[in-house]
Write a protein that holds these residues in place. Structure first.
Motif, mmCIF file in Angstrom:
data_model
loop_
_atom_site.group_PDB
_atom_site.id
_atom_site.type_symbol
_atom_site.label_atom_id
_atom_site.label_comp_id
_atom_site.label_asym_id
_atom_site.label_seq_id
_atom_site.Cartn_x
_atom_site.Cartn_y
_atom_site.Cartn_z
ATOM 1 N N GLY A 142 0.797 -1.230 0.000
ATOM 2 C CA GLY A 142 0.000 0.000 0.000
ATOM 3 C C GLY A 142 0.822 1.268 0.000
ATOM 4 N N SER A 143 2.135 1.149 0.213
ATOM 5 C CA SER A 143 2.970 2.359 0.276
ATOM 6 C C SER A 143 3.108 3.040 -1.088
ATOM 7 C CB SER A 143 4.356 2.018 0.841
ATOM 8 O OG SER A 143 5.021 1.088 0.019
ATOM 9 N N TYR A 144 2.666 2.337 -2.159
ATOM 10 C CA TYR A 144 2.736 2.943 -3.501
ATOM 11 C C TYR A 144 1.919 4.233 -3.587
ATOM 12 C CZ TYR A 144 -1.848 0.762 -4.198
ATOM 13 O OH TYR A 144 -3.164 0.394 -4.075
ATOM 14 N N TYR B 283 3.187 7.186 -9.189
ATOM 15 C CA TYR B 283 1.821 6.656 -9.073
ATOM 16 C C TYR B 283 0.829 7.805 -8.873
ATOM 17 C CZ TYR B 283 -2.362 4.385 -7.330
ATOM 18 O OH TYR B 283 -3.671 4.002 -7.166
ATOM 19 N N ILE B 284 1.191 8.761 -8.045
ATOM 20 C CA ILE B 284 0.296 9.897 -7.752
ATOM 21 C C ILE B 284 -0.047 10.642 -9.045
ATOM 22 C CG2 ILE B 284 0.150 12.156 -6.614
ATOM 23 C CD1 ILE B 284 1.889 10.903 -4.334
ATOM 24 N N LYS B 285 0.979 10.920 -9.861
ATOM 25 C CA LYS B 285 0.734 11.612 -11.149
ATOM 26 C C LYS B 285 -0.191 10.792 -12.047
ATOM 27 C CE LYS B 285 5.044 12.272 -12.516
ATOM 28 N NZ LYS B 285 6.153 12.747 -13.379
ATOM 29 N N LEU B 286 0.058 9.500 -12.092
ATOM 30 C CA LEU B 286 -0.738 8.618 -12.949
ATOM 31 C C LEU B 286 -2.180 8.544 -12.466
ATOM 32 C CD1 LEU B 286 -0.597 6.711 -15.394
ATOM 33 C CD2 LEU B 286 -0.005 4.854 -13.813
ATOM 34 N N ALA B 287 -2.362 8.464 -11.152
ATOM 35 C CA ALA B 287 -3.715 8.374 -10.576
ATOM 36 C C ALA B 287 -4.507 9.648 -10.861
ATOM 37 C CB ALA B 287 -3.628 8.129 -9.071
ATOM 38 N N GLU B 288 -3.853 10.795 -10.766
ATOM 39 C CA GLU B 288 -4.532 12.073 -11.054
ATOM 40 C C GLU B 288 -4.951 12.132 -12.515
ATOM 41 O OE1 GLU B 288 -1.659 14.954 -9.809
ATOM 42 O OE2 GLU B 288 -2.251 14.847 -7.684
ATOM 43 N N HIS B 289 -4.093 11.633 -13.398
ATOM 44 C CA HIS B 289 -4.414 11.614 -14.831
ATOM 45 C C HIS B 289 -5.592 10.682 -15.099
ATOM 46 C CE1 HIS B 289 -3.828 11.737 -19.153
ATOM 47 N NE2 HIS B 289 -3.828 10.415 -19.163
ATOM 48 N N ALA B 290 -5.569 9.507 -14.484
ATOM 49 C CA ALA B 290 -6.666 8.543 -14.672
ATOM 50 C C ALA B 290 -7.991 9.140 -14.216
ATOM 51 C CB ALA B 290 -6.373 7.256 -13.908
ATOM 52 N N LYS B 291 -7.967 9.822 -13.075
ATOM 53 C CA LYS B 291 -9.186 10.437 -12.538
ATOM 54 C C LYS B 291 -9.704 11.517 -13.477
ATOM 55 C CE LYS B 291 -11.028 12.674 -8.378
ATOM 56 N NZ LYS B 291 -10.703 13.236 -7.042
ATOM 57 N N SER B 292 -8.800 12.273 -14.078
ATOM 58 C CA SER B 292 -9.202 13.393 -14.940
ATOM 59 C C SER B 292 -9.953 12.916 -16.178
ATOM 60 C CB SER B 292 -7.977 14.211 -15.368
ATOM 61 O OG SER B 292 -7.207 13.501 -16.332
ATOM 62 N N GLU B 293 -9.732 11.658 -16.599
ATOM 63 C CA GLU B 293 -10.421 11.159 -17.797
ATOM 64 C C GLU B 293 -11.352 9.990 -17.478
ATOM 65 O OE1 GLU B 293 -7.118 10.111 -20.434
ATOM 66 O OE2 GLU B 293 -7.227 8.061 -19.683
ATOM 67 N N ASN B 294 -11.695 9.843 -16.194
ATOM 68 C CA ASN B 294 -12.629 8.785 -15.753
ATOM 69 C C ASN B 294 -12.169 7.388 -16.149
ATOM 70 O OD1 ASN B 294 -14.568 10.515 -14.523
ATOM 71 N ND2 ASN B 294 -15.246 11.110 -16.571
ATOM 72 N N ALA C 35 -2.748 -0.761 -9.086
ATOM 73 C CA ALA C 35 -1.309 -0.877 -8.833
ATOM 74 C C ALA C 35 -0.959 -2.352 -8.718
ATOM 75 C CB ALA C 35 -0.926 -0.145 -7.552
ATOM 76 N N VAL C 36 0.038 -2.760 -9.479
ATOM 77 C CA VAL C 36 0.426 -4.171 -9.547
ATOM 78 C C VAL C 36 1.950 -4.252 -9.607
ATOM 79 C CG1 VAL C 36 0.432 -6.189 -11.093
ATOM 80 C CG2 VAL C 36 -1.686 -4.938 -10.724
ATOM 81 N N SER C 37 2.522 -5.250 -8.957
ATOM 82 C CA SER C 37 3.933 -5.550 -9.165
ATOM 83 C C SER C 37 4.005 -6.730 -10.129
ATOM 84 C CB SER C 37 4.636 -5.914 -7.854
ATOM 85 O OG SER C 37 5.876 -6.528 -8.124
ATOM 86 N N GLY D 201 0.523 -9.186 2.911
ATOM 87 C CA GLY D 201 -0.462 -8.261 3.470
ATOM 88 C C GLY D 201 -1.413 -7.694 2.434
ATOM 89 N N ILE D 202 -1.651 -8.443 1.336
ATOM 90 C CA ILE D 202 -2.605 -7.986 0.324
ATOM 91 C C ILE D 202 -3.688 -9.042 0.131
ATOM 92 C CG2 ILE D 202 -1.044 -6.425 -0.890
ATOM 93 C CD1 ILE D 202 -0.393 -8.582 -2.860
ATOM 94 N N GLU D 203 -4.862 -8.587 -0.283
ATOM 95 C CA GLU D 203 -6.025 -9.471 -0.332
ATOM 96 C C GLU D 203 -6.249 -10.106 -1.690
ATOM 97 O OE1 GLU D 203 -9.357 -7.249 1.031
ATOM 98 O OE2 GLU D 203 -8.627 -7.091 3.089
ATOM 99 N N GLU D 204 -5.806 -9.461 -2.759
ATOM 100 C CA GLU D 204 -6.095 -9.999 -4.090
ATOM 101 C C GLU D 204 -4.917 -9.813 -5.022
ATOM 102 O OE1 GLU D 204 -9.563 -7.966 -5.498
ATOM 103 O OE2 GLU D 204 -8.705 -5.986 -5.189
ATOM 104 N N SER D 205 -4.837 -10.705 -6.001
ATOM 105 C CA SER D 205 -3.746 -10.652 -6.976
ATOM 106 C C SER D 205 -3.995 -9.545 -7.997
ATOM 107 C CB SER D 205 -3.642 -11.994 -7.703
ATOM 108 O OG SER D 205 -4.775 -12.166 -8.554
#
Length: 364
Positions: free
Chosen positions: A212-214, A220-231, A236-238, A261-265
């Protein structure tokens, strides 16, 4: 559902594809190791289906499936034939949605085609190529439609939409940013524009960020803001951890995920996002012969859902016998459900719900 995995070379595309499909695509540390689009078909994990299989012990067990297409790394100039060029842009036109893998971790041992990590720049590099490819198609369509509309006024609506899209692309924006109506989209369906396709951004993070530290990672923050701006969707995946998970059986996977400590793949996340962004749900059929999941669009009425099973079911639709999954599992079998009045008889106007367990009655 067909999802195309795209991204710049060496961002983890093929590693992720291999992990989620076990299809064995090359993932060497150099551009263009994916020469032909690799295709893998993946069963959609669904605990409801597993439970129904326990109840009915069917002869056949058929989950819903997703087709993943791993498309060669695109580079700057792809729309003009750079790298492997337009051939791969053509492959993207065949998919329902785009999974855009974006590298969000530093690693000096893995070269980056642009020389350094910058998630937003990498997204824009790919977007520009898709925009230029679409613009070429739209410009030709405008020219043809303008001529044809002189003798066929019905084409004026299509021309208006094409002009609107052309102006958007010329501004360097993706066509999906226009937020067009279903009617407008229908007018230009035939062109299968790349920049109209829904996008799931897959932030490829380092192994030590999966807890979750990502969320504090600047890329990631920049990418998330961009994704939100275009719906658009973002997960996040390793890719490296997904590759390790792919080597384990189900019990080992659960243990490994718990240790992390993660619930899903990543596959689970990708499937959920795919269903969400395409507006899809599943209904179920269950009996001793087969337990099966069927994928439909939200808002689908019972006759059209029946048609997913066989065209005769839709043509001769009489009614749908429907029970919710939760009611069926709680009561234990269909007879008890019927006794308690929980089995519903639905007609042609019934809108299907996710998790409906259905038996269709028809006559042809």
């Amino acid at each position: 559902m067909k999802l195309g995995i795209v991204g710049l070379p060496n961002v983890g595309k093929s590693t992720l594809f291999n992990a989620i499909t076990n299809a064995g695509a090359d993932s060497a540390n150099y551009p263009f190791c994916t020469i032909d689009p690799n295709v893998g078909v993946v069963a959609v994990p669904d605990s409801r289906l597993d439970k129904l299989a326990q109840m009915y012990n069917p002869e056949k067990f058929t989950p819903a499936v997703i087709e993943f297409v791993d498309i060669a790394g695109l580079v700057r100039g792809a729309s003009k034939g750079e790298g492997l060029g337009n051939k791969f842009l053509g492959n993207i036109r065949e998919v329902d949605a785009i999974c855009h893998v974006v590298r969000c971790f530093e690693n000096d041992d893995i070269i980056h085609v642009e020389g350094n990590i910058d998630s937003l720049r990498d997204v824009q590099t790919i977007d520009i190529e898709l925009i230029l490819s679409d613009l070429e198609i739209v410009e030709r369509a405008v020219e043809r439609t303008t001529k044809a509309a002189k003798s066929d006024k019905k084409l004026l609506d299509k021309l208006a939409v094409l002009e609107k899209v052309k102006a958007c692309l010329e501004e360097g924006k993706c066509a999906r940013s226009l937020g067009m109506s279903p009617e407008e989209l229908h007018e230009i369906d035939e062109f299968r524009l790349l920049t109209l396709k829904p996008v799931i951004y897959v932030a490829n993070i380092s192994e030590d960020e999966v807890n979750g530290s990502y969320v504090n990672n600047p890329q990631y923050i920049k990418l998330a803001e961009h994704a939100k701006s275009e719906n658009s969707e973002i997960i996040a995946v390793s890719a490296q951890i997904e590759a390790e998970l792919a080597e384990l059986d189900n019990e080992e996977k659960k243990s490994f995920l718990a240790d992390l400590g993660i619930e899903e793949s990543g596959l689970d996340k990708l499937i959920k996002s795919g269903y969400a962004i395409l507006g899809l749900i599943s209904f179920l059929t269950a009996g001793p012969k087969e337990v099966r999941a069927w994928t439909i669009t939200k808002g689908t009425k019972a006759p059209a859902a029946a048609g997913k099973i066989h065209s005769d079911f839709e043509r001769g639709f009489i009614r749908a016998e429907v029970v919710s999954f939760d009611d069926l599992v709680r009561e234990g079998d269909r007879n008890k459900v019927k006794e308690k009045g929980l089995l519903r008889s639905e007609g042609k106007e019934y809108v299907m719900n996710d998790g409906d367990v259905v038996e269709f009655l028809f006559n042809v």
